[in-house]
Design a protein around this motif. Structure first.
Motif, mmCIF file in Angstrom:
data_model
loop_
_atom_site.group_PDB
_atom_site.id
_atom_site.type_symbol
_atom_site.label_atom_id
_atom_site.label_comp_id
_atom_site.label_asym_id
_atom_site.label_seq_id
_atom_site.Cartn_x
_atom_site.Cartn_y
_atom_site.Cartn_z
ATOM 1 N N TYR A 1 48.886 47.299 39.412
ATOM 2 C CA TYR A 1 48.509 46.086 38.816
ATOM 3 C C TYR A 1 47.656 45.095 39.597
ATOM 4 O O TYR A 1 46.675 44.716 39.156
ATOM 5 C CB TYR A 1 49.874 45.548 38.133
ATOM 6 N N LEU A 2 48.099 44.880 40.890
ATOM 7 C CA LEU A 2 47.443 43.849 41.601
ATOM 8 C C LEU A 2 46.340 44.386 42.145
ATOM 9 O O LEU A 2 45.068 43.676 42.004
ATOM 10 C CB LEU A 2 48.521 43.435 42.784
ATOM 11 N N GLY B 1 44.469 46.602 40.455
ATOM 12 C CA GLY B 1 43.606 46.503 39.260
ATOM 13 C C GLY B 1 42.926 45.184 38.884
ATOM 14 O O GLY B 1 41.694 45.041 38.590
ATOM 15 N N LYS B 2 43.912 44.233 38.988
ATOM 16 C CA LYS B 2 43.356 42.405 38.910
ATOM 17 C C LYS B 2 42.558 42.270 39.714
ATOM 18 O O LYS B 2 41.524 41.798 39.252
ATOM 19 C CB LYS B 2 44.741 41.794 39.008
ATOM 20 N N ILE B 3 42.609 42.655 41.007
ATOM 21 C CA ILE B 3 41.683 42.210 41.943
ATOM 22 C C ILE B 3 40.357 42.890 41.711
ATOM 23 O O ILE B 3 39.195 42.138 41.672
ATOM 24 C CB ILE B 3 42.045 42.447 43.327
ATOM 25 N N ILE C 1 39.045 43.728 38.847
ATOM 26 C CA ILE C 1 38.634 43.107 37.475
ATOM 27 C C ILE C 1 38.129 41.946 37.892
ATOM 28 O O ILE C 1 36.805 41.400 37.492
ATOM 29 C CB ILE C 1 39.566 42.787 36.316
ATOM 30 N N MET C 2 38.903 40.980 38.595
ATOM 31 C CA MET C 2 38.315 39.644 39.169
ATOM 32 C C MET C 2 37.296 39.815 39.936
ATOM 33 O O MET C 2 36.176 38.638 39.877
ATOM 34 C CB MET C 2 39.681 38.917 39.498
ATOM 35 N N SER D 1 35.003 49.914 42.884
ATOM 36 C CA SER D 1 36.421 50.068 43.010
ATOM 37 C C SER D 1 36.455 50.743 44.448
ATOM 38 O O SER D 1 37.909 50.474 45.190
ATOM 39 C CB SER D 1 37.038 51.159 42.005
ATOM 40 N N ASP E 1 38.840 45.854 30.414
ATOM 41 C CA ASP E 1 39.376 45.326 31.565
ATOM 42 C C ASP E 1 40.994 45.681 31.535
ATOM 43 O O ASP E 1 41.632 46.171 32.539
ATOM 44 C CB ASP E 1 39.258 43.781 31.737
ATOM 45 N N LYS E 2 41.337 45.243 30.356
ATOM 46 C CA LYS E 2 42.823 45.839 30.090
ATOM 47 C C LYS E 2 43.135 47.105 30.315
ATOM 48 O O LYS E 2 44.158 47.557 30.952
ATOM 49 C CB LYS E 2 43.178 45.383 28.761
ATOM 50 N N ILE F 1 43.174 48.012 34.103
ATOM 51 C CA ILE F 1 44.257 47.562 34.782
ATOM 52 C C ILE F 1 45.505 48.698 34.764
ATOM 53 O O ILE F 1 46.108 48.805 35.226
ATOM 54 C CB ILE F 1 44.638 46.139 34.161
ATOM 55 N N LYS F 2 45.594 48.986 33.268
ATOM 56 C CA LYS F 2 46.589 49.840 32.989
ATOM 57 C C LYS F 2 46.338 51.279 33.596
ATOM 58 O O LYS F 2 47.439 52.017 33.978
ATOM 59 C CB LYS F 2 46.637 50.184 31.445
#
Length: 318
Positions: A107-108, A110-112, A114-115, A120, A201-202, A205-206
């Motif tokens: 999750y972390l 993936g969040k980074i 996206i932000m 990747s 984005d969601k 992250i998934k």
């Protein structure tokens, strides 16, 4: 016979026929060095890379390259193993904590991704270096020495049962849930996915979270092979991802006929047979790496160009 039944039988034939044919070829090459009992062993050993490949399949399907996978596995083993050991929760505790920690790291990352809005590859390499450094700091860099109880995860029937459970989870997520449809659509066309109301984005992250979950599962199996895991540095954890990538690319090549989750296991068996071939023909470990890298390039090329060739043949026939 219905078309659906014909398709199913053809898929089963391909899934079974490819590894059997590959093993027969190796047997013919070195009849004195290759025994039929080795095929059974490879069927069990293939569970190991297949678990990690089931985790990264959605990333590769959606165009994400994640080189932090090995470091995620490392942290799952060290932190999950030490937590379970200190709390006296045994093997179930290792499975639980490794799955939770891997998912959280996914999750972390993936969040980074996206932000930061950067490729990747760059994000995952940075995450890999950070996690490897963390492995050298946590528990004074001693890694994990769990004890003999974890070795049960590398023995039958527990390793087989665990592998089947992982396969079912991957199959349900990819085949039976909207998440799998979203992954395939994002991988096919981001614009079309966005037009269909999919939160890109969601979904990404998934995808990272699913990869993290299976990093935890893989970590349990790897820890179960010896009970001991040491910290790593200098990108030493990165190599683990390539075995999984080979499995996924082989599966994507035959995905038209075989479900991707099943195809990944077939790819893992084929990769094991290829390594056996190199071994019996006298190839060194370094030579084995060269061959596997070459096969990865070939499979990637076939996977990308086969649909175009089939389409040209279809047009020519019509």
């Amino acid at each position: 016979m219905s078309d659906g039944l014909k398709k199913s039988l053809r898929g089963i034939g391909i899934a079974v026929g490819i590894p059997v044919a590959a093993f027969v070829i190796v047997k013919l090459i070195a009849p004195d060095l290759v025994r039929l009992s080795q095929f059974k062993s490879m069927l069990i050993q293939a569970i190991f890379p297949a678990i990690l490949a089931w985790g990264v399949m959605c990333e590769l399907k959606s165009g994400i390259w994640d080189f932090s996978v090995g470091a995620n596995v490392l942290i799952c083993e060290i932190v999950g193993g030490n937590l379970a050991k200190s709390l006296g929760l045994g093997v179930p505790g290792v499975i639980f904590f490794s799955a939770v920690i891997g998912t959280l790291i996914g999750y972390l990352v993936g969040k980074i991704f996206i932000m930061a809005k950067i490729p990747s590859i760059i994000v995952s390499v940075g995450a890999m270096l950070l996690l490897e450094s963390l492995s050298c700091i946590l528990y004074e860099g001693n890694g994990i020495r769990f004890g003999p109880s974890i070795l049960i995860m590398s023995t039958a029937p527990y390793n087989i049962i665990f592998g089947i459970v992982c396969a079912v989870i991957a199959w349900l997520l990819y085949t039976k849930r909207p998440f799998g449809f979203h992954v395939r659509l994002v991988g096919s066309s981001i614009n079309i996915a966005r037009q269909n109301g999919i939160d890109i984005d969601k979904t990404r992250i998934k995808i990272f979270m699913m990869t993290g979950l299976f990093c935890g599962f893989y970590g349990v199996m790897e820890l179960g092979s010896s009970g001991v895991v040491t910290s790593k540095s200098n990108m030493a954890s990165m190599g683990i991802i390539f075995s999984a990538i080979i499995c996924v690319f082989i599966a994507m090549t035959i995905e038209k006929w075989v479900n991707l989750v099943v195809g990944i296991y077939v790819g893992a068996v084929v990769a094991s047979i290829i390594r056996l071939t190199i071994l019996v023909t006298g190839g060194s470990n370094a030579f084995q790496q060269v061959i596997m890298a070459s096969i990865l390039i070939i499979v990637f090329a076939v996977q990308n160009n086969l649909p175009k060739l089939l389409e040209k043949r279809r047009k020519a026939a019509s």
